[in-house]
Write an enzyme that holds these catalytic residues in place. Structure first.
Site, PDB file in Angstrom:
ATOM      1  CD  GLN A  48       6.163  -5.319   9.801  1.00  0.00           C
ATOM      2  OE1 GLN A  48       7.030  -5.975   9.245  1.00  0.00           O
ATOM      3  NE2 GLN A  48       5.354  -4.492   9.130  1.00  0.00           N
ATOM      4  CD  GLU A  82      -0.455  -4.078   9.990  1.00  0.00           C
ATOM      5  OE1 GLU A  82      -0.082  -2.894  10.151  1.00  0.00           O
ATOM      6  OE2 GLU A  82      -0.675  -4.583   8.875  1.00  0.00           O
ATOM      7  CD  GLU A 126      -3.212  -0.546   7.574  1.00  0.00           C
ATOM      8  OE1 GLU A 126      -2.692   0.329   6.866  1.00  0.00           O
ATOM      9  OE2 GLU A 126      -2.932  -0.713   8.780  1.00  0.00           O
ATOM     10  CE1 TYR A 164       2.024  -0.727  13.844  1.00  0.00           C
ATOM     11  CE2 TYR A 164       0.163  -0.168  12.439  1.00  0.00           C
ATOM     12  CZ  TYR A 164       1.257  -0.968  12.728  1.00  0.00           C
ATOM     13  OH  TYR A 164       1.581  -2.019  11.895  1.00  0.00           O
TER      14      TYR A 164
HETATM   15  O1  AHR Z   1       3.400  -2.284   9.793  1.00  0.00           O
HETATM   16  C1  AHR Z   1       3.670  -1.279   8.870  1.00  0.00           C
HETATM   17  C2  AHR Z   1       2.449  -0.899   8.062  1.00  0.00           C
HETATM   18  O2  AHR Z   1       1.483  -0.342   8.895  1.00  0.00           O
HETATM   19  C3  AHR Z   1       1.715  -2.016   7.369  1.00  0.00           C
HETATM   20  O3  AHR Z   1       2.291  -2.365   6.159  1.00  0.00           O
HETATM   21  C4  AHR Z   1       0.357  -1.450   7.182  1.00  0.00           C
HETATM   22  O4  AHR Z   1      -0.646  -2.433   7.151  1.00  0.00           O
HETATM   23  C5  AHR Z   1       0.196  -0.483   8.327  1.00  0.00           C
HETATM   24  O5  AHR Z   1      -0.257   0.752   7.938  1.00  0.00           O
END
Ligand code: AHR
Length: 502
Positions: A353, A304, A172, A248
């Site tokens: 995670q 992610e 990121e 996300y």
């Molecule tokens: O997964 C949590 C965080 O989300 C990570 O550290 C980052 O890469 C993302 O913004």
């Protein structure tokens, strides 16, 4: 509703890495979740929790990304080698300002991967690290012997070089990894990746370029413009083997993301709509990649992804510890079906995670362990790993739409694959909260001899807690009948099914 499975039209391989995971030095993911240390009363092997490792082995985890996340761009690998009591202590300023004593470092990570049986994916530090630091790390891990770095590794107890499959050049870097503009990152990427050397030609390290946040297509366009290079005649690759994308979803309301367990039906449809949105992302980032790389040599690595809700009440908000309900399981089921269907470009995906952080497959509390509904989805879908995608199409009566006034979506969603033994896996999700679904699955060439399946279902906000760890679990799919040219499946509301057919 009929679902036609076109086995005669096999598509590419569903890379096992699509079922990958992500672990970061964040909250209780590493410490307490994966690693408790050799002296812990919690049963462990070389410091790794036995119960967690066993549960992960059952998922056949293909790849694990580490050490971050945002933490990666403040991590200096030399702090995490050598005698533990002499390791440097740093402030984990990305996640809560805890003192990180580095007792889990490179050797421990490879030991964890060995125990789980997965490939390692290390994310290097571009934001606050030097080219030399990155290149020394790669040499430390993968050079045979003789060099100062290789000898240091040997002196620290690892005689043979490790096999390092994937190396990410920063994380990121548009945000926590250095707040860079695309061209600046792209130029750094070109330089840093040059020094991610492959010391063993038989085991090349795949280099992953830091990509976009969600729908930031501008980042992809500008990074590819600066970084894409056709492989030279005897080279397999240009400057990159993979390009990372992060996505996300959660029920976002104002500054709060919303509770993981107490949510409305509207939140449910919002979250599912977000989850389905990943398909557009794959198409649009993929379309940009196609212009440069029509042969699809470069993998899209969605390293992610998952639901991001508010932290559980009473826990440190910086630790991102959240519960996990059937809603999360549904997000996982839809997302993995989408990844399967786009396996021509999506070559890796890591849910965020692995333990105790965001959409985890496992939660721990001291010596206790809970498998989340998301764990069961990964378990049910594991037979897609390495199998060939086969297209499926719903037909017959018009697909029922469900949802609410703002978010309408098809009631059913699927993906299918056939493995090396000829066994077909069909995974189905019924997102409706009040309607069952009867699906007649029809094959173009297979006359099924055997069929069996499992089911995950429950109230949409049902979850497994330490007090009641078995509320949501995989069970036998009883609503399944074999027919001459297929199988009939009945899915209750809010359910996910995996059917195996020979
Ligand atoms: O997964 C949590 C965080 O989300 C990570 O550290 C980052 O890469 C993302 O913004």
């Amino acid at each position: 509703m009929r679902l036609y499975i076109h086995e005669t039209d096999k598509k590419g391989t569903i890379e096992p890495e699509i079922y990958g995971h992500f672990s970061e030095h964040l909250g209780r993911c590493i410490y307490g979740g994966l690693y408790v240390g050799e002296d812990s009363e919690i049963p462990n092997v070389n410091g790794m929790r036995t119960d967690v490792v066993d549960a992960l082995c059952k998922l056949q985890v293909p790849v694990l990304r580490w050490p971050g996340g945002c933490f990666a761009d403040e991590y200096h690998w030399e702090d995490g080698i050598g005698p533990k009591e002499q390791r440097r202590r740093m402030v984990n300023s990305s996640w809560g300002g805890d003192v990180e004593d580095n007792r889990f470092g490179t050797h421990e990570f490879f030991e964890l991967c060995r125990q789980i049986g997965c490939k390692p994916y290390i994310c290097g530090n571009v934001g606050s690290g030097t080219v030399r630091e990155m290149s020394d790390w790669v040499e430390y891990m993968t050079a045979e012997k003789g060099s100062t770095m290789a000898e240091l590794r040997r002196a620290n107890g690892q005689e043979k070089p490790w096999r390092l499959d994937y190396f990410g050049v920063g994380n990121e870097n548009w945000g926590c990894g250095g707040n860079m503009v695309p061209e600046y990152y792209a130029h750094l990427y070109r330089r840093y990746q040059t020094f991610v050397r492959t010391y063993d030609r038989q085991a090349p390290i795949a280099r992953i370029c830091g990509g976009a946040n969600a729908d930031d297509y501008d980042w992809t366009e500008r990074v590819f413009r600066e970084c894409f290079r056709e492989p030279a005649p005897r080279e397999a690759h240009g400057y990159m083997d993979g390009y990372s994308v992060h996505y996300y979803c959660g029920a976002e309301k104002g500054p709060h993301k919303g509770s993981a367990t107490r949510f409305t039906q509207e939140d449910y449809w919002y979250t599912l709509n977000r989850a389905l949105g990943i398909e557009e992302l794959i198409r649009r980032h993929g379309a940009i990649m196609d212009r440069y790389d029509p042969q699809k040599r470069i993998g899209m690595m969605i390293d992610e992804w998952g639901c991001w809700h508010d932290a559980e009440p009473g826990t440190n908000p910086d630790y991102l510890y959240q519960q996990n309900t059937m809603r999360d399981a549904m997000v996982a089921a839809l997302t993995l079906n989408i990844f399967n269907r786009h396996c021509d470009r999506v070559r890796m995906a890591c849910i965020a995670q692995i333990v105790n952080v965001l959409q985890s497959v496992i939660l721990t509390d001291g010596p206790e362990l809970v498998l989340t509904p998301t764990w069961y989805v990964f378990h049910m879908y594991r037979t897609h790993q390495g199998a060939s995608l086969v297209p499926g199409a719903f037909a017959g009566e018009e697909m029922e739409l469900t949802g609410d006034d703002r978010f309408r979506m098809p009631q059913l969603q699927q993906s299918a694959s056939v493995d090396a033994d000829g066994v077909l896996t069909v995974t189905l999700a019924n997102v409706s909260l009040d309607r069952e679904a009867r699906v007649e699955v029809l094959f173009d060439e297979r006359e099924p001899k055997k069929a069996a399946g499992t089911l995950l279902h429950g109230r949409v906000n049902a979850y497994n807690s330490f007090e009641q760890p078995d509320v949501v679990h995989e069970e036998e799919l009883t609503g399944l009948q074999r027919t001459e040219r297929g199988v009939n499946v009945t899915l209750p509301p809010c359910s996910i099914a995996a059917v195996r057919i020979l």
